[in-house]
Design a protein around this motif. Structure first.
Motif, PDB file in Angstrom:
ATOM      1  N   THR A 415      -4.201  14.837   5.456  1.00 45.03           N
ATOM      2  CA  THR A 415      -3.817  15.833   4.450  1.00 45.03           C
ATOM      3  C   THR A 415      -2.912  15.225   3.386  1.00 45.03           C
ATOM      4  O   THR A 415      -3.015  15.550   2.185  1.00 45.03           O
ATOM      5  CB  THR A 415      -3.117  17.016   5.125  1.00 45.03           C
ATOM      6  N   ARG A 416      -2.002  14.342   3.779  1.00 45.25           N
ATOM      7  CA  ARG A 416      -1.134  13.702   2.785  1.00 45.25           C
ATOM      8  C   ARG A 416      -1.950  12.820   1.833  1.00 45.25           C
ATOM      9  O   ARG A 416      -1.694  12.795   0.628  1.00 45.25           O
ATOM     10  CB  ARG A 416      -0.072  12.868   3.489  1.00 45.25           C
ATOM     11  N   THR A 417      -2.909  12.098   2.393  1.00 45.49           N
ATOM     12  CA  THR A 417      -3.753  11.253   1.542  1.00 45.49           C
ATOM     13  C   THR A 417      -4.534  12.105   0.557  1.00 45.49           C
ATOM     14  O   THR A 417      -4.692  11.759  -0.620  1.00 45.49           O
ATOM     15  CB  THR A 417      -4.710  10.429   2.400  1.00 45.49           C
ATOM     16  N   MET A 418      -5.013  13.264   1.040  1.00 42.53           N
ATOM     17  CA  MET A 418      -5.756  14.154   0.156  1.00 42.53           C
ATOM     18  C   MET A 418      -4.870  14.711  -0.941  1.00 42.53           C
ATOM     19  O   MET A 418      -5.242  14.755  -2.115  1.00 42.53           O
ATOM     20  CB  MET A 418      -6.358  15.305   0.985  1.00 42.53           C
ATOM     21  N   LEU A 419      -3.667  15.137  -0.578  1.00 37.03           N
ATOM     22  CA  LEU A 419      -2.759  15.688  -1.587  1.00 37.03           C
ATOM     23  C   LEU A 419      -2.295  14.621  -2.585  1.00 37.03           C
ATOM     24  O   LEU A 419      -1.981  14.923  -3.727  1.00 37.03           O
ATOM     25  CB  LEU A 419      -1.542  16.319  -0.898  1.00 37.03           C
ATOM     26  N   SER A 420      -2.241  13.369  -2.144  1.00 34.33           N
ATOM     27  CA  SER A 420      -1.759  12.317  -3.034  1.00 34.33           C
ATOM     28  C   SER A 420      -2.724  12.064  -4.187  1.00 34.33           C
ATOM     29  O   SER A 420      -2.381  11.395  -5.162  1.00 34.33           O
ATOM     30  CB  SER A 420      -1.539  11.017  -2.263  1.00 34.33           C
ATOM     31  N   LEU A 421      -3.963  12.581  -4.077  1.00 34.04           N
ATOM     32  CA  LEU A 421      -4.893  12.443  -5.190  1.00 34.04           C
ATOM     33  C   LEU A 421      -4.427  13.231  -6.406  1.00 34.04           C
ATOM     34  O   LEU A 421      -4.870  12.974  -7.526  1.00 34.04           O
ATOM     35  CB  LEU A 421      -6.293  12.926  -4.768  1.00 34.04           C
ATOM     36  N   TYR A 422      -3.529  14.208  -6.204  1.00 36.69           N
ATOM     37  CA  TYR A 422      -3.137  15.080  -7.307  1.00 36.69           C
ATOM     38  C   TYR A 422      -1.655  15.006  -7.608  1.00 36.69           C
ATOM     39  O   TYR A 422      -1.234  15.304  -8.717  1.00 36.69           O
ATOM     40  CB  TYR A 422      -3.526  16.539  -6.968  1.00 36.69           C
ATOM     41  N   ARG A 423      -0.872  14.631  -6.645  1.00 37.06           N
ATOM     42  CA  ARG A 423       0.560  14.506  -6.911  1.00 37.06           C
ATOM     43  C   ARG A 423       0.809  13.234  -7.714  1.00 37.06           C
ATOM     44  O   ARG A 423       0.349  12.166  -7.336  1.00 37.06           O
ATOM     45  CB  ARG A 423       1.340  14.464  -5.600  1.00 37.06           C
ATOM     46  N   GLU A 424       1.530  13.337  -8.753  1.00 37.39           N
ATOM     47  CA  GLU A 424       1.750  12.194  -9.620  1.00 37.39           C
ATOM     48  C   GLU A 424       3.184  12.167 -10.116  1.00 37.39           C
ATOM     49  O   GLU A 424       3.787  13.217 -10.359  1.00 37.39           O
ATOM     50  CB  GLU A 424       0.815  12.263 -10.840  1.00 37.39           C
ATOM     51  N   SER A 425       3.743  10.973 -10.222  1.00 30.22           N
ATOM     52  CA  SER A 425       5.099  10.808 -10.752  1.00 30.22           C
ATOM     53  C   SER A 425       5.038  10.687 -12.264  1.00 30.22           C
ATOM     54  O   SER A 425       3.999  10.390 -12.847  1.00 30.22           O
ATOM     55  CB  SER A 425       5.742   9.558 -10.137  1.00 30.22           C
ATOM     56  N   GLU A 426       6.178  10.913 -12.891  1.00 26.86           N
ATOM     57  CA  GLU A 426       6.243  10.833 -14.344  1.00 26.86           C
ATOM     58  C   GLU A 426       6.362   9.398 -14.825  1.00 26.86           C
ATOM     59  O   GLU A 426       6.106   9.114 -16.001  1.00 26.86           O
ATOM     60  CB  GLU A 426       7.433  11.657 -14.865  1.00 26.86           C
ATOM     61  N   HIS A 427       6.800   8.503 -13.976  1.00 21.12           N
ATOM     62  CA  HIS A 427       7.018   7.106 -14.370  1.00 21.12           C
ATOM     63  C   HIS A 427       6.391   6.204 -13.324  1.00 21.12           C
ATOM     64  O   HIS A 427       6.168   6.607 -12.169  1.00 21.12           O
ATOM     65  CB  HIS A 427       8.524   6.815 -14.483  1.00 21.12           C
ATOM     66  N   PRO A 428       6.084   4.968 -13.687  1.00 19.51           N
ATOM     67  CA  PRO A 428       5.498   4.040 -12.704  1.00 19.51           C
ATOM     68  C   PRO A 428       6.430   3.828 -11.517  1.00 19.51           C
ATOM     69  O   PRO A 428       7.657   3.739 -11.669  1.00 19.51           O
ATOM     70  CB  PRO A 428       5.316   2.753 -13.515  1.00 19.51           C
ATOM     71  N   VAL A 429       5.815   3.743 -10.337  1.00 24.19           N
ATOM     72  CA  VAL A 429       6.579   3.528  -9.109  1.00 24.19           C
ATOM     73  C   VAL A 429       5.938   2.352  -8.365  1.00 24.19           C
ATOM     74  O   VAL A 429       4.781   1.994  -8.615  1.00 24.19           O
ATOM     75  CB  VAL A 429       6.574   4.789  -8.229  1.00 24.19           C
ATOM     76  N   PRO A 430       6.668   1.730  -7.436  1.00 25.52           N
ATOM     77  CA  PRO A 430       6.073   0.626  -6.654  1.00 25.52           C
ATOM     78  C   PRO A 430       4.896   1.129  -5.814  1.00 25.52           C
ATOM     79  O   PRO A 430       4.954   2.185  -5.187  1.00 25.52           O
ATOM     80  CB  PRO A 430       7.233   0.157  -5.772  1.00 25.52           C
ATOM     81  N   VAL A 431       3.817   0.370  -5.860  1.00 24.68           N
ATOM     82  CA  VAL A 431       2.604   0.721  -5.131  1.00 24.68           C
ATOM     83  C   VAL A 431       2.118  -0.522  -4.391  1.00 24.68           C
ATOM     84  O   VAL A 431       2.027  -1.596  -4.987  1.00 24.68           O
ATOM     85  CB  VAL A 431       1.503   1.230  -6.083  1.00 24.68           C
ATOM     86  N   ILE A 432       1.820  -0.368  -3.089  1.00 23.23           N
ATOM     87  CA  ILE A 432       1.214  -1.455  -2.315  1.00 23.23           C
ATOM     88  C   ILE A 432      -0.276  -1.156  -2.241  1.00 23.23           C
ATOM     89  O   ILE A 432      -0.703  -0.211  -1.563  1.00 23.23           O
ATOM     90  CB  ILE A 432       1.849  -1.568  -0.916  1.00 23.23           C
ATOM     91  N   MET A 433      -1.061  -1.932  -2.965  1.00 23.44           N
ATOM     92  CA  MET A 433      -2.483  -1.628  -3.116  1.00 23.44           C
ATOM     93  C   MET A 433      -3.238  -1.723  -1.787  1.00 23.44           C
ATOM     94  O   MET A 433      -4.235  -1.014  -1.594  1.00 23.44           O
ATOM     95  CB  MET A 433      -3.107  -2.570  -4.143  1.00 23.44           C
ATOM     96  N   SER A 434      -2.785  -2.570  -0.883  1.00 20.70           N
ATOM     97  CA  SER A 434      -3.481  -2.661   0.402  1.00 20.70           C
ATOM     98  C   SER A 434      -3.343  -1.352   1.173  1.00 20.70           C
ATOM     99  O   SER A 434      -4.320  -0.823   1.734  1.00 20.70           O
ATOM    100  CB  SER A 434      -2.931  -3.833   1.218  1.00 20.70           C
ATOM    101  N   GLU A 435      -2.110  -0.784   1.207  1.00 23.85           N
ATOM    102  CA  GLU A 435      -1.912   0.491   1.904  1.00 23.85           C
ATOM    103  C   GLU A 435      -2.647   1.612   1.196  1.00 23.85           C
ATOM    104  O   GLU A 435      -3.240   2.491   1.837  1.00 23.85           O
ATOM    105  CB  GLU A 435      -0.411   0.790   1.991  1.00 23.85           C
TER     106      GLU A 435
END
Length: 602
Positions: A415-435
C-alpha cells in the motif's frame, strides 16, 4: 545603383578632362623642348661667329706686328708676337672643339689652321732675318699673299656661319608660328573633345544617378512595405515580442506583449525592460534576477531566458516560456536585445492533466495485481487469526502471531508503494534508485508471475541521486511494464543500475538499463516512440507513457534513449536512462491546479 558603381562613373567622367589636359600638357612640354633645342643651336652658331671674329682680330693684330719689324726691330716684334700666337692657338683649339655640325665649316676651319701655321712660320723667319734669297719686297709679297688667304678663309667661315644663323632663326620663327597654330588647333580640338566626352560622361552620370534614385525609391518602398508586413506579423503572432536598446530601455512591444504585461505600447516605450517584463519563479514567487551588462552578453541572455511566472501590470499572472537574442550594430557591437515569450499556462495544465491521466492509467493496469497482492496476505491473516483463537498452545499462538505480522507488513509495504506513486515533495529529495526499482517490481510481481517472466536484477554502487520519487517511480513503472509487454509469455528482463562517474559532457549520476528478450524495435517505431499518443499496443495503450517519462527525465536534467540490444541472449529493446546526482534544471514548474489535484485524489 550601387554607390561604388556610381562613384566609378563619376570618377570616369572627371578622369576624361584630366587625361586630356595631361596629354595637352605633354604636347606643350614636347614643343618647349624642341624650342629650347632650336635656341640652343642658335646660341651655338652665335658663339662660333663671335669666336671667329675674335680670331680675325687676333690674326689682324699679329699681321700689324709683323709689318712693323722694319721700325722696331725683329727681336722686339718677335717677343710681342709670341703670346699672341699662343692665344691664337688656344682660340683655334676652342673653335675646333665647338661642334659646328657643318662639313664645310669644319673644312674651312682646318684650312684656316693650316694657313695660320704657314703664315706664322713666315712671320717668325722674317723677324729672324731669314729671307732665303728673296728680296724684301718679294718676301713681303709672300707674307701678304698668305695673310690674304687667311682673311679670305675667315670671311668664308663668317659668311657660312651667318647664313646658318639666318636659316636657324628662320626655322625658329617658323616653329614658333607653327607652335602657335598647333596650340590654337589643339585647344580647339581639345575643347570640342572635352565638351563631347564631358557631356557624354555627365549624361551617363545623370542617368545612373537617376537610376540610383529610382532604385533607392524602390528599395525604400520595399523596406516600408516589408516593415509594414513585419509590423503586421509581429502584431498578429500569438507570442509576445519586446525589444530594448543597449541601455535596457524598451523600444518596441507588440500587441500580445502589451496584453500579457498590461502595458500599452505608448506607455512601455522608454521604460526599463525589467519594469515592463516582471517575472518571478513559479513555485517560490521569488523575483528573477536580471543582469543587464553590455559587456557580458551571454550572461545577460541567460538571465532573460527560461520559464517563469509573468506578473501583469493589471494583476494578471501567466506562465510563460521566454528567450532572448542579441541585436548587433553596424560594427557587430551589442545594440540591444529581443525578448520573445509565450503564454504556456493552458499547455502546461493540459500536459499535467495528461500526466495525471497516465498515472491513473498505470494505477488501473496495476489494480488487479495490487488487489490480488493485498488479498493473499489478508486471507492469510484471517486464517492465522482463526488459528490463534482456536489454538491453546502459547508457543504455537506466538508463531501464528509472528506469521500474521509478516503478512501485515507485506500488505503495508504494498500500500505504501502504491501511495508513493502520487505523494510528491515540493523539492528534490535523496532517492536510492535500487530501492525505488525494487518497490516498483514488488507491485509488478504478480504480473511477472502470470506471464512467467524472469526478472534479473543487478545493482552496483550506492545508486543515490536527488529527485522527485513519485515521478521516478512512474518512469520505472512505464519502462518495466513496456519491457514485460515486449518480452511476452516466458520472456526475460534484465534490470541493471550502476553509479556513473563524471564524463566530459555530463556529471556523475546513475545509469539504468532495462533490456528485454522481445523482438526489438523497427526503424519506423524507434523514431516515434516519444511522441504523445503513439502506441504499439492498440486499444490497451494510451501512448503517453514514454512521452511522460521523457519529460520527467529531462526535468531531472537526465537523458533517455531506446535502441536494440546487441546481446544474443537478450536481443530485444534496451532502455537506457541517465539521471544526474543532482537535479540540474527544473524544466517544468510544479504548480498544479486544484482541478488536477482533485482528479488525482479521485
Amino acid at each position: 545603383m550601387h554607390p561604388d558603381k556610381f562613384r566609378r562613373l563619376l570618377a570616369a567622367a572627371l578622369a576624361v578632362p584630366l587625361v586630356a589636359l595631361a596629354a595637352l600638357g605633354l604636347f606643350f612640354a614636347v614643343l618647349l623642348h624642341y624650342d629650347a633645342r632650336a635656341h640652343g643651336e642658335l646660341n651655338q652658331i652665335d658663339n662660333v661667329v663671335t669666336a671667329t671674329e675674335q680670331m680675325q682680330d687676333l690674326i689682324g693684330t699679329q699681321e700689324a706686328l709683323a709689318r712693323r719689324h722694319e721700325i722696331a726691330g725683329g727681336a722686339a716684334q718677335q717677343s710681342a708676337l709670341a703670346p699672341l700666337h699662343t692665344i691664337t692657338r688656344i682660340r683655334m683649339a676652342e673653335l675646333q672643339k665647338m661642334a659646328l655640325g657643318d662639313p664645310r665649316a669644319d673644312a674651312l676651319l682646318e684650312t684656316l689652321n693650316d694657313q695660320y701655321l704657314l703664315w706664322m712660320g713666315w712671320a717668325q723667319e722674317t723677324l729672324a732675318g731669314k729671307t732665303f734669297g728673296l728680296t724684301i719686297a718679294q718676301n713681303d709679297a709672300r707674307g701678304w699673299q698668305q695673310m690674304s688667304a687667311i682673311h679670305k678663309t675667315l670671311r668664308e667661315l663668317l659668311n657660312l656661319e651667318h647664313a646658318r644663323r639666318e636659316r636657324q632663326a628662320a626655322a625658329i620663327a617658323r616653329f614658333k608660328r607653327h607652335t602657335i597654330e598647333a596650340i590654337a588647333l589643339s585647344a580647339l580640338l581639345l575643347g570640342l573633345l572635352l565638351a563631347t566626352l564631358t557631356r557624354q560622361s555627365l549624361t551617363r552620370v545623370s542617368r545612373s544617378y537617376r537610376k540610383a534614385l529610382d532604385e533607392q525609391e524602390r528599395i525604400s518602398g520595399e523596406l516600408a512595405r516589408s516593415r509594414q508586413r513585419l509590423q503586421t506579423t509581429l502584431e498578429s503572432i500569438g507570442e509576445g515580442v519586446l525589444c530594448c536598446d543597449a541601455e535596457g530601455r524598451v523600444t518596441f512591444v507588440n500587441a500580445t506583449a502589451a496584453k500579457l504585461t498590461g502595458w500599452s505600447t505608448a506607455e512601455a516605450i522608454g521604460q526599463a525592460a525589467q519594469d515592463v517584463f516582471v517575472i518571478v519563479e513559479e513555485s517560490s514567487r521569488r523575483p528573477r534576477e536580471h543582469l543587464w551588462s553590455a559587456e557580458a552578453v551571454h550572461a545577460l541572455l541567460a538571465s532573460w531566458s527560461g520559464q517563469s511566472l509573468l506578473l501583469g501590470r493589471d494583476g494578471s499572472e501567466y506562465l510563460v516560456d521566454h528567450s532572448a537574442s542579441p541585436l548587433q550594430g553596424a560594427e557587430r557591437q551589442f545594440a540591444g536585445m529581443v525578448l520573445v515569450f509565450r503564454d504556456v499556462t493552458d499547455r502546461l495544465r493540459t500536459e499535467r492533466a495528461l500526466q495525471t491521466t497516465e498515472k491513473l492509467a498505470v494505477a488501473g493496469r496495476l489494480a488487479a495485481s495490487i488487489a490480488h497482492e493485498i488479498h493473499n496476505p489478508l486471507d492469510a491473516i484471517a486464517n492465522l487469526h482463526y488459528l490463534i483463537e482456536t489454538e491453546e498452545d502459547p508457543q504455537l499462538q506466538r508463531e501464528h502471531l509472528k506469521m500474521a505480522k509478516q503478512e501485515l507488513a507485506r500488505t503495508i509495504q504494498i500500500t505504501r508503494t502504491m501511495l508513493s506513486l502520487y505523494r510528491e515533495s515540493e523539492h528534490p529529495v535523496p532517492v536510492i534508485m535500487s530501492e525505488l526499482t525494487q518497490g516498483v517490481l514488488l507491485l509488478l510481481e504478480r504480473r511477472a508471475l502470470q506471464q512467467n517472466i524472469t526478472v534479473e536484477q543487478s545493482y552496483e554502487g550506492h545508486c543515490r541521486i536527488e529527485g522527485f520519487p513519485a515521478e521516478l517511480r512512474q518512469v520505472m513503472t512505464n519502462v518495466l511494464v513496456n519491457a514485460m509487454d515486449a518480452a511476452g509469455q516466458g520472456g526475460r528482463i534484465q534490470v541493471r543500475i550502476e553509479d556513473q562517474s563524471a564524463e566530459e559532457l555530463r556529471g556523475s549520476g546513475v545509469l539504468i538499463r532495462v533490456v528485454d528478450s522481445g523482438p526489438g524495435l523497427s526503424s519506423d517505431t524507434g523514431n516515434r516512440l516519444f511522441k504523445p499518443f503513439f502506441t504499439t499496443k492498440g486499444e490497451a495503450g494510451t501512448g503517453l507513457g514514454l512521452w511522460v517519462s521523457l519529460g520527467i527525465v529531462q526535468k531531472h536534467g537526465g537523458s533517455i534513449r531506446i535502441y536494440n540490444s546487441c546481446e544474443s541472449s537478450l536481443p530485444g529493446a534496451c532502455v537506457e536512462i541517465y539521471l544526474p546526482a543532482r537535479v540540474l534544471q527544473l524544466g517544468a514548474n510544479r504548480l498544479v491546479s486544484e482541478e488536477v489535484h482533485s482528479a488525482a485524489m479521485v
